[in-house]
Design a protein around this motif. Structure first.
Motif, PDB file in Angstrom:
ATOM      1  N   HIS A   1       2.164  15.751  -4.145  1.00 24.24           N
ATOM      2  CA  HIS A   1       1.985  14.489  -3.414  1.00 24.24           C
ATOM      3  C   HIS A   1       1.870  14.741  -1.917  1.00 24.24           C
ATOM      4  O   HIS A   1       1.003  14.161  -1.246  1.00 24.24           O
ATOM      5  CB  HIS A   1       3.163  13.555  -3.693  1.00 24.24           C
TER       6      HIS A   1
ATOM      7  N   ALA B   1      -1.413  16.205  -1.018  1.00 26.19           N
ATOM      8  CA  ALA B   1      -2.444  15.166  -1.062  1.00 26.19           C
ATOM      9  C   ALA B   1      -2.339  14.242   0.139  1.00 26.19           C
ATOM     10  O   ALA B   1      -3.354  13.745   0.641  1.00 26.19           O
ATOM     11  CB  ALA B   1      -2.316  14.371  -2.362  1.00 26.19           C
TER      12      ALA B   1
ATOM     13  N   ARG C   1       3.627   8.001  -4.813  1.00 27.18           N
ATOM     14  CA  ARG C   1       2.553   8.760  -5.470  1.00 27.18           C
ATOM     15  C   ARG C   1       1.493   7.840  -6.060  1.00 27.18           C
ATOM     16  O   ARG C   1       0.286   8.052  -5.870  1.00 27.18           O
ATOM     17  CB  ARG C   1       3.149   9.638  -6.585  1.00 27.18           C
ATOM     18  N   GLU C   2       1.937   6.838  -6.819  1.00 25.49           N
ATOM     19  CA  GLU C   2       0.984   5.962  -7.504  1.00 25.49           C
ATOM     20  C   GLU C   2       0.152   5.170  -6.499  1.00 25.49           C
ATOM     21  O   GLU C   2      -1.060   5.011  -6.677  1.00 25.49           O
ATOM     22  CB  GLU C   2       1.725   5.009  -8.453  1.00 25.49           C
TER      23      GLU C   2
ATOM     24  N   LEU D   1      -0.661   6.037  -3.435  1.00 24.53           N
ATOM     25  CA  LEU D   1      -1.635   6.912  -2.793  1.00 24.53           C
ATOM     26  C   LEU D   1      -2.790   7.210  -3.739  1.00 24.53           C
ATOM     27  O   LEU D   1      -3.965   7.208  -3.316  1.00 24.53           O
ATOM     28  CB  LEU D   1      -0.955   8.210  -2.345  1.00 24.53           C
ATOM     29  N   ALA D   2      -2.476   7.448  -4.998  1.00 25.32           N
ATOM     30  CA  ALA D   2      -3.540   7.712  -5.969  1.00 25.32           C
ATOM     31  C   ALA D   2      -4.455   6.502  -6.107  1.00 25.32           C
ATOM     32  O   ALA D   2      -5.687   6.640  -6.217  1.00 25.32           O
ATOM     33  CB  ALA D   2      -2.928   8.078  -7.321  1.00 25.32           C
ATOM     34  N   ARG D   3      -3.879   5.315  -6.095  1.00 29.40           N
ATOM     35  CA  ARG D   3      -4.687   4.093  -6.205  1.00 29.40           C
ATOM     36  C   ARG D   3      -5.594   3.928  -4.991  1.00 29.40           C
ATOM     37  O   ARG D   3      -6.783   3.575  -5.119  1.00 29.40           O
ATOM     38  CB  ARG D   3      -3.746   2.900  -6.352  1.00 29.40           C
TER      39      ARG D   3
ATOM     40  N   ASP E   1      -6.664   6.362  -3.090  1.00 36.95           N
ATOM     41  CA  ASP E   1      -7.682   7.416  -3.160  1.00 36.95           C
ATOM     42  C   ASP E   1      -8.770   7.091  -4.176  1.00 36.95           C
ATOM     43  O   ASP E   1      -9.903   7.579  -4.070  1.00 36.95           O
ATOM     44  CB  ASP E   1      -7.022   8.750  -3.510  1.00 36.95           C
ATOM     45  N   ALA E   2      -8.430   6.259  -5.150  1.00 33.07           N
ATOM     46  CA  ALA E   2      -9.415   5.863  -6.159  1.00 33.07           C
ATOM     47  C   ALA E   2     -10.302   4.722  -5.673  1.00 33.07           C
ATOM     48  O   ALA E   2     -11.201   4.287  -6.403  1.00 33.07           O
ATOM     49  CB  ALA E   2      -8.707   5.462  -7.450  1.00 33.07           C
TER      50      ALA E   2
END
Length: 761
Positions: A43, A46, A634-635, A637-639, A641-642
């Motif tokens: 994380h 990223a 984490r979730e 940031l991933a969202r 980035d998507a």
């Protein structure tokens, strides 16, 4: 990545100094060991950080939640995973392109329970001044009549059952080493024969004869100025540096050392030129870090003060101070600080003061006391031993005329400071402890017109920083200390940056403070602003109550840590329930402060540090609240980035933080140089902007509530450096329209109160 990261050596063969692009602070503890830190590495990689900054990792008191109570310098802490765990974490970090920075504690060690956990101290207590470890510790044997005072008993010694058990003396679960050949003596003779005197904890205030960390008797001062002590206490850390496990060091409480400059030169020689070294040094507003110190800079509290200050309204702050004085009856800041200094020096630090007065002699004792109280910075240094002229003037004014001049007064103290290194060192160490305890841990809790200003490195009496002063600070930082650390939230800040961002919005609308309810006006005022800052954070009521209880004990006006008023303390929870949250009118101003502070911190000169969890909105109060287990987004940031758009200020901050950190890591050359940019138009004062290198511009909105009340940006524009400038992705994820020549601020900042622009190639 480090700047540069590709090679450990330059073409000339000289090791290339490491300068992190950014650091991320992790608070290690048994519940969050090296393995857990390793799990967070993907994380953090990223996110865009280049280095993990770890809290102290050497062996500490079992269960310690912070690690600053070191018991063994030769071992990495077993509760965290030991040396194997640390090396595994370094390998995991390296595999993701990250390095490690360690927090080291040269100033002190723990006086633990059981005492034998600190083997060097145990042997000194057993064998006395002839022990090979006696040189390790700052013990004044003469002051103790040949015995070390151990203020660890719950009552006077004569009321405690001390019994011999083999080669130790016991009191309950406590144990003390017995001097050889004394086990068969009678009780009084046995105690008199030891190299220590077990004593009631209350005796520490007046009779302690070892140097300690501030007023904490459980932490004993270490004499790292001795080359052998330095070598023994730094061997493990330096081995980790030489092995490439560690690339940087943060030096805790450098002002506690006898000669910080000499220590840092020895550390630099031992660690080598490649290691990034910063010092925890609190600089007064006009104070500068000694230029001869071989370090990259400070840990960054000086930057915190400037960033916070530029978002603070000076007129509103003055109005809050006026209202606060009328509501609570509290004296102005200068009087409050001076009274706290006198109180702490003659009370909490009475033992330290007695040591100095004994060294100086009874005739000079009043002058020693007044000069300590008058000193404007944490301490003087051997490189500049001449005492501060202003402090001499203030001390002279406080002394009776007969004592102020000549050999019997300040002239005599000045001669000691210039000619007696031992006295000068102890004066400086005591001065540092006095500043920390009387300001940060006493006056900051007593003077509360605007709580966001009562922060480490802050100046509560004059918290606002004009844009010109901010720009001058940044230009000097880029010129003189470009690798210095910068911070907004740490394990030591009394309120996290995002709590302060909400509170400081009050400076733009002091009328919204109102008149808090409660029998104690001071506590009611503090509770109102603390609740406003914490808002609806998880478990807010319990956390607010804990912080308020600490606040009243630190202030020591109605209760204290050592003299508790149980009835008064029982009323504290009521204040926690009546505080109230952020006025809706200030929501946008708080958002602008939150995002503006984040952008300035990440884009300004220096090496920015993100505290654990603070890549998103992070609301925390004074420790232990700010050392709660980290929550990594984490979730979210991933969202983002998507391709998802940020939802609310927390995700807006996360998107902004990731964007700037990634840019710092990928294009470090962008973050060099510094040039202020000045807006033109009716709202120009509300824009703070600067350029880094030829290719990056940062823009932030300041005093947004006042801006909205004045009609917004209207036709205010920001002249730009030559070229075409493209805003980095905004809240909708799309890049903005390119600008050339100038940018209309009403358009540039329509969606976000901040902007980061890159020049098109």
């Amino acid at each position: 990545m480090s700047q540069p990261q590709s090679s450990l050596h330059s073409e000339s063969g000289v090791p290339t100094p490491v300068t992190p692009a950014s650091t991320y602070r992790l608070q290690l503890r048994p519940e969050f060991p090296f393995e857990a830190a390793g799990a967070a590495v993907p994380h953090l990689a990223a996110l865009g950080v280049s280095h993990l900054h770890l809290s102290p990792v050497l062996e500490a008191v079992p269960g310690s939640a912070h690690g600053y109570d070191v018991t063994d310098h030769s071992r990495v802490r077993a509760e965290l995973g030991g040396e194997a765990g640390l090396r595994a974490l370094a390998a995991t970090a390296r595999a993701h392109g990250l390095g490690l920075v360690l927090d080291i504690v040269p100033n002190h060690m723990a006086v633990p329970s059981p005492l034998r956990l600190n083997r060097p101290l145990w042997e000194v207590l057993r064998d006395g001044p002839d022990s090979p470890y006696a040189r390790w510790f700052d013990i004044d044997w003469e002051a103790g009549g040949g015995q070390v005072l151990l203020p660890v008993l719950p009552a006077p010694a004569e009321e405690c059952a001390l019994v011999v058990d083999g080669d130790v003396l016991r009191h309950g679960e406590q144990e003390f080493p017995l001097r050889a050949g004394t086990a068969g003596l009678g009780p009084q003779e046995l105690l008199a024969a030891q190299w220590y005197r077990p004593a009631w904890w209350r005796e520490a205030r007046t009779a302690l004869n070892y140097r300690r960390f501030f007023t904490i008797s459980e932490l004993i001062g270490v004499r790292v100025e001795d080359p052998e002590v330095f070598a023994a206490t730094h061997a493990t850390v330096l081995e980790l540096v030489r092995d490439g496990v560690v690339e940087g060091l943060r030096v805790d409480h450098v002002d506690g050392l006898a000669d910080p400059g000499e220590y840092l030169r020895r550390l630099r020689e031992a660690a080598g030129p490649r290691c990034w070294v910063v010092v925890e040094k609190i600089l007064a507003r006009e104070e500068r870090l000694p230029s001869a110190w071989p370090v990259a800079g400070t840990t960054g509290y000086d930057a915190l003060h400037r960033v916070d200050g530029v978002f603070t309204d000076p007129a509103g702050t003055a109005e809050l101070a006026r209202r606060y004085a009328g509501f609570t009856g509290t004296a102005p800041w200068e009087e409050t600080a001076a009274a706290a200094a006198r109180e702490v020096l003659t009370g909490d630090l009475a033992a330290e003061l007695a040591t100095l007065e004994r060294l100086a002699g009874a005739e000079l004792a009043p002058a020693v006391r007044e000069l300590l109280i008058a000193y404007p910075v944490y301490r003087p240094y051997p490189e500049t031993p001449e005492p501060d002229p202003g402090a001499l003037e203030r001390a002279a004014a406080a002394l009776p005329a007969a004592a102020a001049g000549g050999k019997g007064g300040l002239d005599g103290v000045r001669e000691l400071l210039l000619g007696d290194p031992a006295f000068a060192a102890r004066f400086a160490q005591t001065s540092a402890a006095l500043r920390a305890k009387s300001l940060e841990d006493r006056a900051f809790y007593r003077y509360a017109p605007l709580l966001s200003a009562t922060e480490v490195g802050g100046e509560p009496g004059h918290p606002a920083v004009p844009p010109g002063e901010f720009h001058a600070y940044c230009a000097a930082l880029d010129r003189d200390w470009p690798g210095s650390g910068t911070v907004l939230s740490t394990h030591d800040t009394k309120r996290s940056a995002d709590v302060r961002a909400r509170i400081s919005a009050l400076s733009q609308a002091p009328e919204l403070m109102g008149r808090p309810r409660g029998a104690d006006p001071q506590l009611a005022w503090v509770a109102r602003q603390t609740a406003l800052g914490l808002g609806d954070a998880p478990e807010a009521p319990a956390r607010l109550e804990e912080a308020l209880l600490k606040a009243v004990r630190e202030a020591a006006l109605r209760t204290s840590w050592t003299e508790r008023d149980e009835a008064y303390e029982a009323s504290v929870p009521d204040y926690a329930r009546t505080g109230g949250g952020l006025p809706p009118e200030l929501a946008e101003a708080a958002r602008a402060n939150l995002l503006g502070a984040a952008l300035l911190h990440l884009a300004m000169p220096g090496v920015p540090e993100v505290y654990q969890g603070a890549e998103t909105e992070y609301r925390a109060l004074v420790d232990p609240d700010n050392r709660r287990p980290a929550r990594f987004p984490r979730e979210a940031l991933a969202r983002l980035d998507a391709g998802a758009a940020p939802s609310g200020p927390a995700e807006e901050k996360l998107a902004l933080t990731a964007a700037v950190l990634r840019l710092r890591r990928a294009r470090p050359a962008l973050f060099a140089g510094y040039a202020p940019l000045t807006a033109r138009g009716p709202a120009a004062e509300h824009c703070l902007a600067f350029a880094r290198s030829p290719g990056l511009v940062a823009v932030a909105t300041r005093l947004a509530y006042r801006l909205a009340g004045a009609g917004g940006w209207r036709d205010t524009v920001l002249p730009l450096p030559p070229g075409r400038w493209v805003p980095l992705a905004g809240p909708d994820g799309a890049r903005g329209t390119p600008y050339a020549g100038k940018a209309p601020l009403g358009e540039l900042l329509a969606a976000w109160p901040v902007a980061l622009l890159l020049r098109q190639e």
